[in-house]
Design an enzyme around this catalytic site. Structure first.
Site, PDB file in Angstrom:
ATOM      1  CE  LYS A  99      -3.369   4.817   0.209  1.00  0.00           C
ATOM      2  NZ  LYS A  99      -2.016   4.507   0.678  1.00  0.00           N
ATOM      3  CG  HIS A 115      -3.749   9.893  -0.297  1.00  0.00           C
ATOM      4  ND1 HIS A 115      -2.387   9.803  -0.316  1.00  0.00           N
ATOM      5  CD2 HIS A 115      -4.108   9.490   0.952  1.00  0.00           C
ATOM      6  CE1 HIS A 115      -1.945   9.374   0.856  1.00  0.00           C
ATOM      7  NE2 HIS A 115      -2.973   9.183   1.640  1.00  0.00           N
ATOM      8  CG  ASP A 123      -1.897   1.163   1.186  1.00  0.00           C
ATOM      9  OD1 ASP A 123      -2.854   1.085   0.405  1.00  0.00           O
ATOM     10  OD2 ASP A 123      -1.659   2.180   1.883  1.00  0.00           O
ATOM     11  CE1 TYR A 162       1.108   7.617   2.588  1.00  0.00           C
ATOM     12  CE2 TYR A 162       1.369   5.349   1.908  1.00  0.00           C
ATOM     13  CZ  TYR A 162       0.599   6.360   2.444  1.00  0.00           C
ATOM     14  OH  TYR A 162      -0.679   6.083   2.855  1.00  0.00           O
TER      15      TYR A 162
HETATM   16  N1  LIG Z   1      -5.232   6.636   3.081  1.00  0.00           N
HETATM   17  C1  LIG Z   1      -4.679   7.370   4.019  1.00  0.00           C
HETATM   18  O1  LIG Z   1      -4.927   8.579   4.161  1.00  0.00           O
HETATM   19  C2  LIG Z   1      -3.721   6.709   4.971  1.00  0.00           C
HETATM   20  C3  LIG Z   1      -3.355   7.343   6.162  1.00  0.00           C
HETATM   21  C4  LIG Z   1      -2.513   6.674   7.053  1.00  0.00           C
HETATM   22  C5  LIG Z   1      -2.041   5.410   6.730  1.00  0.00           C
HETATM   23  N2  LIG Z   1      -2.374   4.832   5.524  1.00  0.00           N
HETATM   24  C6  LIG Z   1      -1.852   3.501   5.130  1.00  0.00           C
HETATM   25  O2  LIG Z   1      -2.086   2.574   6.171  1.00  0.00           O
HETATM   26  C7  LIG Z   1      -0.861   1.990   6.586  1.00  0.00           C
HETATM   27  C8  LIG Z   1      -0.935   1.617   8.054  1.00  0.00           C
HETATM   28  O3  LIG Z   1      -1.234   2.720   8.855  1.00  0.00           O
HETATM   29  P1  LIG Z   1      -0.147   3.458   9.751  1.00  0.00           P
HETATM   30  O4  LIG Z   1       1.189   3.308   9.136  1.00  0.00           O
HETATM   31  O5  LIG Z   1      -0.654   4.812  10.030  1.00  0.00           O
HETATM   32  O6  LIG Z   1      -0.208   2.719  11.130  1.00  0.00           O
HETATM   33  P2  LIG Z   1      -0.292   1.271  11.770  1.00  0.00           P
HETATM   34  O7  LIG Z   1      -0.043   0.201  10.794  1.00  0.00           O
HETATM   35  O8  LIG Z   1      -1.551   1.261  12.560  1.00  0.00           O
HETATM   36  O9  LIG Z   1       0.886   1.354  12.839  1.00  0.00           O
HETATM   37  C9  LIG Z   1       2.228   1.393  12.526  1.00  0.00           C
HETATM   38  C10 LIG Z   1       2.975   1.528  13.838  1.00  0.00           C
HETATM   39  O10 LIG Z   1       2.809   0.352  14.625  1.00  0.00           O
HETATM   40  C11 LIG Z   1       4.072  -0.263  14.873  1.00  0.00           C
HETATM   41  N3  LIG Z   1       3.861  -1.722  14.730  1.00  0.00           N
HETATM   42  C12 LIG Z   1       3.657  -2.424  13.588  1.00  0.00           C
HETATM   43  N4  LIG Z   1       3.456  -3.721  13.861  1.00  0.00           N
HETATM   44  C13 LIG Z   1       3.538  -3.868  15.202  1.00  0.00           C
HETATM   45  C14 LIG Z   1       3.413  -4.975  16.079  1.00  0.00           C
HETATM   46  N5  LIG Z   1       3.147  -6.180  15.615  1.00  0.00           N
HETATM   47  N6  LIG Z   1       3.567  -4.750  17.404  1.00  0.00           N
HETATM   48  C15 LIG Z   1       3.830  -3.509  17.888  1.00  0.00           C
HETATM   49  N7  LIG Z   1       3.955  -2.411  17.101  1.00  0.00           N
HETATM   50  C16 LIG Z   1       3.794  -2.591  15.767  1.00  0.00           C
HETATM   51  C17 LIG Z   1       5.006   0.292  13.840  1.00  0.00           C
HETATM   52  O11 LIG Z   1       6.321   0.350  14.330  1.00  0.00           O
HETATM   53  P3  LIG Z   1       7.556  -0.304  13.527  1.00  0.00           P
HETATM   54  O12 LIG Z   1       7.566   0.275  12.153  1.00  0.00           O
HETATM   55  O13 LIG Z   1       8.726   0.082  14.361  1.00  0.00           O
HETATM   56  O14 LIG Z   1       7.289  -1.776  13.524  1.00  0.00           O
HETATM   57  C18 LIG Z   1       4.465   1.711  13.661  1.00  0.00           C
HETATM   58  O15 LIG Z   1       4.899   2.544  14.710  1.00  0.00           O
HETATM   59  C19 LIG Z   1       0.168   3.072   6.230  1.00  0.00           C
HETATM   60  O16 LIG Z   1       1.485   2.598   6.228  1.00  0.00           O
HETATM   61  C20 LIG Z   1      -0.344   3.516   4.893  1.00  0.00           C
HETATM   62  O17 LIG Z   1       0.015   2.588   3.880  1.00  0.00           O
HETATM   63  C21 LIG Z   1      -3.225   5.458   4.668  1.00  0.00           C
END
Ligand SMILES: NC(=O)c1ccc[n+]([C@@H]2O[C@H](COP(=O)([O-])OP(=O)(O)OC[C@H]3O[C@@H](n4cnc5c(N)ncnc54)[C@H](OP(=O)(O)O)[C@@H]3O)[C@@H](O)[C@H]2O)c1
Length: 318
Positions: A78, A111, A44, A49
Site C-alpha cells: 500500500k 492506503h 497483505d 508496516y
Molecule cells: N488498510 C488499512 O488501513 C488496514 C488497517 C488495519 C489492518 N489492515 C490489514 O488487515 C489485516 C488484518 O487486520 P488486523 O491485523 O487489524 O486484525 P485482525 O486480523 O482482525 O486481528 C488480529 C488479531 O487477532 C488475533 N487472532 C488471529 N487469528 C486468531 C484466531 N483464530 N483466534 C483468536 N485470535 C486470533 C491475532 O493474534 P495473534 O497474532 O497472536 O494470532 C491478533 O491479535 C492487517 O494485518 C493488515 O494487513 C489494513
C-alpha cells in the site's frame, strides 16, 4: 488454498490472505514461509508496516525452495500517505519492490485518501505520521494526480492492479468519474461493530471487491491501547457469536470470518501464531444461515478502531 475472486481487470485474487500488519520483523520470514506451506497465496503488506523486507524474505525462500512459483502468489502493498505526489509514486513502488526483492506487485493500494508531506526514504522509513521537523503537514496533491501515476505503473507492468483503502462512497464515485484504470478492490475496516452495508452494496455493484480488514474487531487494537477497543465487548466472547459458533462446532474466529466471506468479501486475518494459520484460511467449510448472518450484522454500532480523526482531526469518515 482459498477460493479465488474475479477482479474487474480479468485477474483472480484469493478470497483469504494473510494480514501482515504487526507481524514482528524477527518472526515474519518464518511466518510467511509457514503460511505458504499452509496454503496461503495472498500477503497483505504495506509500506507502513515496516516488515516488507522480512515478508519478502519468507516469500523468496518459499519460491527458492520450490514450494510455490511467483505467479501463484498475490503480493500486495500500500502506497503510504507520504508518497502521494506523482513524482514520488514510482520511487515509492521501487522502494517496496527492492524491500520485497520482487519485480512486480499484484496489487498496490492507496492506503488512505490522505496526502502527507513527503519524507525521504533515508530520513525515516516508514515515515508513519512524521511529516518533518515542523510537525503535521499535508502535501498539496489531489487524489486523481496520484491515481494517474499509479495507472502509469500498471502500464509499465510494475503493478498488476490498483486498489483503494479507507475510501468513502463519495470519493469512490468521484474517482470512478476520472479513472482510466478502475480500482479492483476497496479495503475497509469491517467487523460486526462496523458493517458499512451501503458502502459494500455500492462498491460491489461497481464490481470492486471489498476486502475486510480487522475482521476480529477490537482484538487487533487492544495491544495499541485503543480506547474504543478497550471499551468494547471482545467479539470472541460476544454471546451472539459464541452461540452461533457452538451450534456449528466452529470457533468464534471462524464465524467472524465466514460472516464476511459468505457475503462475498475477501478477508486478510493476521496472526503471528503458526497454529492459527490453517484455521483462519479454511473458514469456508461451513455455511451460516441467513438468520445468523442478520443477527451478526445487527451488532453494528458504527464503531471504528482505525480513524484518522484520532490522528490529527483528519475528516476521512465524517
Ligand atoms: N488498510 C488499512 O488501513 C488496514 C488497517 C488495519 C489492518 N489492515 C490489514 O488487515 C489485516 C488484518 O487486520 P488486523 O491485523 O487489524 O486484525 P485482525 O486480523 O482482525 O486481528 C488480529 C488479531 O487477532 C488475533 N487472532 C488471529 N487469528 C486468531 C484466531 N483464530 N483466534 C483468536 N485470535 C486470533 C491475532 O493474534 P495473534 O497474532 O497472536 O494470532 C491478533 O491479535 C492487517 O494485518 C493488515 O494487513 C489494513
Amino acid at each position: 488454498m482459498s477460493a479465488l475472486l474475479s477482479l474487474n481487470n480479468g485477474l483472480k485474487m484469493p478470497q483469504v490472505g494473510l494480514g501482515c500488519w504487526k507481524i514482528p520483523n524477527d518472526v515474519a520470514p518464518e511466518m510467511i514461509y509457514g503460511a505458504i506451506k499452509a496454503g496461503y497465496r495472498l500477503f497483505d503488506g504495506a509500506m507502513d508496516y515496516g516488515n516488507e523486507k522480512e515478508v519478502g524474505e519468507g516469500i523468496r525462500k518459499a519460491i527458492a525452495d520450490g514450494l510455490v512459483k511467483r505467479e501463484e502468489l498475490f503480493v500486495v502493498s500500500k502506497l503510504w500517505n507520504s508518497f502521494h505526489h506523482p513524482s514520488n509514486v514510482k520511487p515509492a513502488l521501487e522502494h517496496v519492490l527492492k524491500l520485497y526483492g520482487l519485480d512486480y506487485l499484484d496489487l498496490f493500494y492507496v492506503h488512505f485518501p490522505i496526502a502527507q508531506k513527503f519524507v525521504p526514504f533515508d530520513k525515516k522509513y516508514p515515515p508513519n505520521f512524521y511529516c518533518g521537523e515542523e510537525g503535521w503537514a499535508f502535501e498539496d496533491v489531489p487524489l486523481i494526480e496520484t491515481w494517474r501515476a499509479l495507472e502509469a505503473l500498471v502500464d509499465e507492468g510494475l503493478i498488476k492492479s490498483i486498489g483503494i483503502s479507507n475510501f468513502s462512497g463519495a470519493l469512490i464515485q468521484d474517482l470512478l468519474r476520472g479513472a482510466r484504470i478502475k480500482p479492483v478492490a476497496l479495503q475497509i475496516e469491517h467487523h460486526p461493530y462496523l458493517v458499512q452495508e451501503k458502502l459494500i452494496e455500492y462498491t460491489q455493484a461497481e464490481k470492486i471487491v471489498v476486502v475486510a480488514y480487522s475482521s476480529f474487531g477490537p482484538q487487533s487494537f487492544l495491544e495499541l491501547n485503543n480506547p474504543n477497543a478497550l471499551g468494547s465487548v471482545n467479539l470472541f466472547e460476544h454471546e451472539t457469536i459464541t452461540k452461533i459458533a457452538s451450534s456449528h462446532g466452529q470457533s468464534a474466529a471462524a464465524v467472524l470470518l465466514r460472516w464476511a466471506t459468505q457475503r462475498g468479501l475477501a478477508i486478510i486475518p493476521k496472526s503471528s501464531k503458526i497454529e492459527r494459520l490453517s484455521g483462519n484460511l479454511h473458514t469456508n467449510d461451513f455455511d451460516l444461515t441467513e438468520e445468523e448472518i442478520k443477527s451478526i450484522s445487527s451488532l453494528d454500532r458504527g464503531l471504528r478502531f482505525n480513524d484518522p480523526w484520532e490522528w490529527n482531526k483528519i475528516p476521512t469518515f465524517v
